[in-house]
Design a protein around this motif. Sequence first.
Motif, short mmCIF file in Angstrom:
data_model
loop_
_atom_site.label_atom_id
_atom_site.label_comp_id
_atom_site.label_asym_id
_atom_site.label_seq_id
_atom_site.Cartn_x
_atom_site.Cartn_y
_atom_site.Cartn_z
N GLY A 246 0.87 -1.27 -0.11
CA GLY A 246 0.03 -0.07 0.10
C GLY A 246 0.78 1.28 -0.34
N SER A 247 1.89 1.20 0.92
CA SER A 247 2.86 2.60 0.74
C SER A 247 3.49 2.67 -0.22
CB SER A 247 3.35 2.51 2.17
OG SER A 247 4.47 1.50 2.00
N MET B 231 -8.14 8.10 8.26
CA MET B 231 -6.78 8.16 7.97
C MET B 231 -6.55 8.91 6.77
SD MET B 231 -5.27 4.46 8.39
CE MET B 231 -4.78 3.82 10.23
N GLY B 233 -7.00 12.10 4.64
CA GLY B 233 -7.17 13.26 4.28
C GLY B 233 -8.38 14.08 5.12
N LEU B 248 1.39 12.37 17.41
CA LEU B 248 2.17 13.68 18.23
C LEU B 248 2.40 12.95 19.39
CD1 LEU B 248 0.17 16.64 17.60
CD2 LEU B 248 2.34 16.06 16.67
N GLN C 118 0.99 12.88 8.20
CA GLN C 118 0.32 13.17 9.34
C GLN C 118 0.56 14.44 9.87
OE1 GLN C 118 2.31 9.96 11.77
NE2 GLN C 118 0.52 8.82 11.59
N THR C 119 -0.48 14.88 10.87
CA THR C 119 -0.17 16.23 11.53
C THR C 119 1.24 16.22 12.14
OG1 THR C 119 -2.52 16.38 11.82
CG2 THR C 119 -1.38 17.84 12.92
N GLY C 120 1.90 17.12 12.09
CA GLY C 120 3.22 17.26 12.83
C GLY C 120 4.43 16.33 11.88
N THR C 142 -4.33 24.06 2.07
CA THR C 142 -5.11 23.16 2.68
C THR C 142 -4.18 21.78 2.80
OG1 THR C 142 -7.24 24.00 1.44
CG2 THR C 142 -7.38 21.85 2.71
N LEU C 143 -4.07 21.35 4.05
CA LEU C 143 -3.32 20.27 4.40
C LEU C 143 -4.25 19.08 4.30
CD1 LEU C 143 -1.38 21.96 7.28
CD2 LEU C 143 -0.35 21.36 4.77
N ARG C 144 -3.81 17.96 3.85
CA ARG C 144 -4.46 16.44 3.63
C ARG C 144 -3.61 15.42 4.31
NH1 ARG C 144 -9.57 16.69 2.36
NH2 ARG C 144 -10.03 18.02 0.72
N PRO C 145 -4.00 15.19 5.48
CA PRO C 145 -3.14 14.04 6.15
C PRO C 145 -3.65 12.80 5.38
CG PRO C 145 -4.72 14.95 7.73
CD PRO C 145 -4.95 15.85 6.43
N LEU C 146 -2.78 12.11 4.84
CA LEU C 146 -3.28 10.80 3.95
C LEU C 146 -2.32 9.45 4.58
CD1 LEU C 146 -3.06 12.19 0.42
CD2 LEU C 146 -5.14 11.42 1.90
N GLN C 147 -1.75 9.63 5.66
CA GLN C 147 -1.11 8.66 6.75
C GLN C 147 0.24 8.19 5.88
OE1 GLN C 147 -2.06 8.51 9.74
NE2 GLN C 147 -3.85 9.79 9.07
N LYS C 148 0.32 7.77 4.48
CA LYS C 148 1.06 6.89 3.85
C LYS C 148 1.51 7.54 2.84
CE LYS C 148 -0.71 2.43 5.42
NZ LYS C 148 -1.86 1.76 4.96
N GLY C 150 2.57 6.32 0.23
CA GLY C 150 1.74 5.57 -1.11
C GLY C 150 0.38 6.42 -1.34
N ALA C 151 -0.45 6.43 -0.28
CA ALA C 151 -1.69 7.29 -0.56
C ALA C 151 -1.44 8.82 -1.01
CB ALA C 151 -2.31 7.38 0.84
N ALA C 155 -2.89 10.00 -4.52
CA ALA C 155 -3.74 11.18 -4.56
C ALA C 155 -3.47 12.34 -5.47
CB ALA C 155 -3.95 11.75 -3.24
N ILE C 161 -4.99 15.88 -4.79
CA ILE C 161 -4.39 17.04 -3.97
C ILE C 161 -3.55 17.44 -5.19
CG2 ILE C 161 -4.37 15.96 -1.71
CD1 ILE C 161 -1.34 14.86 -2.27
#
Lengths: 284, 284, 313, 257, 257
Positions: A246-247, B231, B233, B248, C118-120, C142-148, C150-151, C155, C161
Amino acid sequence: MTSLEQSSLDQTSGGRAAGEQREGLRPVPYRGGGFRPVPIRLIGPFVFLAIVALWEAGSRSGVISNLVLPAPSEAFEAFSYLVESGQLWRHLSASLQRLVIGWTLGTALGITVGLAIGLFSLARAGLLPLVSALFPIPKIALLPLFVIWFGIGEGSKVATILFGTFFPTVIATYGGVDNVDRTLVRMGQSFGLSWRSIVRKIILPGAMPAILSGCRISASIGIILLVAAEMIGAEYGVGAYILMAGSLFATDQLLAGVAILSMLGLIVSWLIGRLERWLLAWRG
Amino acid sequence: MTSLEQSSLDQTSGGRAAGEQREGLRPVPYRGGGFRPVPIRLIGPFVFLAIVALWEAGSRSGVISNLVLPAPSEAFEAFSYLVESGQLWRHLSASLQRLVIGWTLGTALGITVGLAIGLFSLARAGLLPLVSALFPIPKIALLPLFVIWFGIGEGSKVATILFGTFFPTVIATYGGVDNVDRTLVRMGQSFGLSWRSIVRKIILPGAMPAILSGCRISASIGIILLVAAEMIGAEYGVGAYILMAGSLFATDQLLAGVAILSMLGLIVSWLIGRLERWLLAWRG
Amino acid sequence: AADKITVGALRFTSHAPSFIAFERGYFAEEGLDVTFEYFQAAQPMAVAIASGDVDFGITAISGGLINLAEKGAIKVVGGGLQEEPGVDGQMILVSKAAYDAGVTSPAQLKGKSFGITQTGSSFHYIAHKIADKEGFDRSELTLRPLQKVGAIIGALKTGQIDAWAIVPHIAKPLAEGPEIEAIGMVADYIPAYQVTTVFTSTANTVDKPDLVKRFLAAFSKGAADFNAALIDKTTTEEEAEALVQLLHKYVNNDEPYEKAAPSIRSGAMRINEGAKLNMASIADQLAWFQSEKLVPATVTMELLVDPSFVETD
Amino acid sequence: MDLLLRGITHRYGATEVLNGIDLTVSEGEIVCIIGPSGCGKSTLLRFIGGLERPDEGEVLLSGEVPAGSLNPLTYVFQDFALLPWRSVEANVSLVLEDHPLSAAERETIVADVLERTGLSDFRKALPRQLSGGMKQRVAIARALSVRPAVMLMDEPLSALDSQTRELLMDDLVALWQRERFTACYVTHNLAEAVRLGHRIVVLSRRPGRIRTVVEIDRDLGAREAGDPKLDAVQRELWQLLRDEARAADREIADDVA
Amino acid sequence: MDLLLRGITHRYGATEVLNGIDLTVSEGEIVCIIGPSGCGKSTLLRFIGGLERPDEGEVLLSGEVPAGSLNPLTYVFQDFALLPWRSVEANVSLVLEDHPLSAAERETIVADVLERTGLSDFRKALPRQLSGGMKQRVAIARALSVRPAVMLMDEPLSALDSQTRELLMDDLVALWQRERFTACYVTHNLAEAVRLGHRIVVLSRRPGRIRTVVEIDRDLGAREAGDPKLDAVQRELWQLLRDEARAADREIADDVA
Ligand SMILES: Nc1ncnc2c1ncn2[C@@H]1O[C@H](COP(=O)(O)OP(=O)(O)OP(=O)(O)O)[C@@H](O)[C@H]1O
Ligand SMILES: Nc1ncnc2c1ncn2[C@@H]1O[C@H](COP(=O)(O)OP(=O)(O)OP(=O)(O)O)[C@@H](O)[C@H]1O
Ligand SMILES: [Mg+2]
Ligand SMILES: [Mg+2]
């Protein structure tokens, strides 16, 4: 009154009218049937193959862009590579080990606590609200804490699966105990059976169907949680493989990994089915 | 043979021996009771308060390091800050919107497909294997694909919850249809009721208890999936808040978020309980 | 006997010095018996150091890391990757759609969306630094947290984005594709950006300063080899090739060597010599985290950094 | 061993279920208890067996427990109460397992009672494979295996179809003629009461009081269907019960049932 | 309207259930069908009502359907088959809703049948609040509401306790005397058959064949408990059935039951 003897001479006759000629005869209208879906063989595999074939055709012709969904053949190739390179076994054995340990511990603990809640008023009053409050907490949310509590080794992975399987087992077990036919328990008491005997010979086997269906649920939850569990510092494991795919946005590998989980789910469910057929043979 | 008239003179007598003096009288031993946990009031809240108090004491005295677990008071402070700053409502409304839309769509679709599987042989043969194969796929694994399919806006979040709630609803619904008492269906047919009437007046109400308990499950799955859904966006939402707290390592906020989900789960479960009491009043 | 230590690693080129030090025996020379613990993301690595599962880690400074430092669990002890003029650094990317709509330089990012994990995270920091330098309000991005990662790639490719910034070994192949364009360099916005740092548990800095010193020494030797072969290119091509082959054991090892080698080479960024630490950059990052209220205002540089092990500037 | 009930009164919440029941069951006799639905027959039987305790009054035993009796007061339940996961023989042996008997002794007892109830061919069968009549025979065999002093039978034949009921009544009569067991036999069915009872105790509607006790001193083996005297008793019992039965039938359960 | 069965034979898988049944049910008569467990009585009734189709043979109707009959062949089931989520009146009105009747007409019919079955006080009650006897009365009211030409009753009293059974038998006799309905009445209970049947059809064990047909021409209203002739018929029927009933009782269900 015709006596029995008289009429019994006429043993084969269906009464006065059988054979008689009547006018306006018509059969009774048929209005039964239906509402009982019957298995149709081969439809299942056919639908499955049709979907895969259409999808493959769509991918090859470009109707389904590779970005949206890789072709099934690509996913299969990724899977083949996993098999050939021997990585499959590495991932699978790592995941299976976590699953087996976490699930076994979670289930054993869950059955114990569930029995306590099912049998003792105090345990029910004290533990049930806690279980109800903790059950719906998403395990991914707790991952950062799990790392601190259980480390990044196998501990936190096993713990994730353990927590995930513990709660549904508790709920299934105490529900099963509650549903054991109370006349059977009264029967045991009326014959002077000891408390232990009643629990061991009446309550436990009576709750077994519910416990096993709880196992079925907890096993699929365990498999689902493999992905979450292997988010933390797992090098090998089907979940780790899926996360990595996925990543890297390697959708072919992603699908191969998902298919492995799906098959794992089917196999585990089949195994539990066997166990059910063996332990619950008395249900026929 | 004593005639009935004779003995009925003696209406209050319990037979020849009542009142008679006997030697060696002893009461029958009591051997009943138990195996029926009774609710004990206040134990639940007491256990809960005791745990919180112990935990707070442990945190203050340093027995429980702040790294391992923040004090409940810290989590409560984080929660208070959320309330005061008005952020709580922002997160909650974003999550609730996703939950309501995703759950409603997933449940509606799930009931439709579940009914089809419960009523039609073809649907059962074709769809059931698909449902069984897709159900155990972890939704987090599919997130990267969801992003492509449904975008990073509300689409993918709603879709995650929709997928998560669809499958359990299908399974609960068709199980419910299967378990509707067939004699009721035969009764309907024997009175010449139309197919539509039978489905609407017999099958659907008969499957309603199962459908509602499916709703209970799918609602908690929906809440659990909020974290996974957000998770991708999400700027606001309880899941996004928890993820941010996790990244955090703000464990106080993390716990506050988890508590919010837990309470959300309790509220939804209470609402469904009300719905059950209303729709299933006939069960008494 | 050698001291057993565990080193947290991501399978990225930014971790090359550790891999080189391990393969070429620099750790062994320092009397360190190293095992690697691999992570999918940087944040859990920080937590793992706090929990004592891992002794050393190398990653960007994130909110999680600072919060753990605030709880007295970990300390930054050295520098890793640093942006440097003249060396390909992190690139600012935009989607084709955004590019066609006129976002051809970071100045036009106002009102656009920006992908972060992620935020931060470091992406968050970069986004805000771009906004600051270009002179528009941080909230206009506009920030878009997408975790990974790959994501985010997905996007960006699909235009969901508008923009992102990422290390070159990922950015370059993306920019060569049709869906994504590069519009600038991060180095232009954050000069001398200390991207990654070496950190360890506070307990190690107090109880085993010698161990930390030995780790940093071996790490520095690895970094020197890496810089010589792939950044300064002062070695022979054979030696560089050998180094890439060595790294392929750790990085991109699920791809055949031919495919992996170019991306390993193109992704190389300078690792600080002697794990030198740019204190100014770190102070700037800390100040940014505090200005965004992502970490408590009580965190000081002393809590975050133990500068006693390496050269600082 | 005799059984004495003295002034049994009981309430469930606000409803009085039984009121002032005095009764004696002597060794070797079958006492049938009849009454309309819900008059407290099953409750009374639970008090006798020590499964529940009455609010007032006492249930007493007098005389020696017969030698070798493992469980003096033994139930036979309406719904058989067999463990569905145990075979016929295991269901019987269940109630012996908590007693200090050797495996061989247990085996002898099981074989003996199965023989006596005509179940020897069904030893290995599971309950679900048996008809209702056979299930109740297993339950009776199980009860016999602990050599009871008094059998407490709560509508043992009500769950059976009428033909099977006839067959089992014959079996019970034959059994009583051989074993002369003591029993408290609760039933709704007047034909059963007249066929099996030495004495018939008629309870009133809730709260159950003893309305009358009818003694029938014709030997069980000599009671034939169509016996005019038995028919007369049965008809008179029905006269006594009809109105109360109708009233019990027309009762609406309140919503919190 | 009469009902004719011709050569009904049926198999479920390998087991033959019914074999060559010929039977006529004439207007206004109650035909009782008795036989040991599992001989195919319920199966036969399903064929008559058109809920299932026999492998061989046919079920025919002759003569005009009575004017106003909404559902000529109407069942009354052993387990009542009431919708638990509908009140008494809604359970009755259920079977009228698919017919083109105005709400007022429906209301009139419902009120009428509830009146005739003595249920007017129970209109709003839910099934769970009612005793078994009242439930079966509701089912009978529902059957009456569609003005059946033939009532198909499958052990309508077996689920009731014996006292309630007596009460309902009385009700059925009274009903027949008023309405002269036609019925096919399946039962296990010889007393019921002798009480309610104009003709009694005795089936053999599986595969069910007609062994004999007994005609009883005494008027239903004149049949009293203790009538020696009826008792004699009942005893003779029992002689006929006893061995087969015992055999049916001792049958072990195979494992795939
Ligand atoms: N555990 C209980 N709690 C509350 N009420 C009870 C309980 N057991 C029985 N009752 C009530 O007590 C009354 C008598 O019940 P019981 O079962 O003894 O009657 P019965 O004569 O055996 O009836 P039936 O003929 O229907 O078996 C009934 O109204 C019943 O609802
Ligand atoms: N749908 C079915 N599929 C297979 N076998 C069936 C089916 N219905 C009935 N049978 C079998 O056919 C036989 C006759 O069944 P049926 O229910 O008609 O008997 P019955 O005379 O009504 O019995 P009872 O007196 O127990 O009600 C039984 O052996 C039963 O197991
Ligand atoms: Mg009772
Ligand atoms: Mg039948």
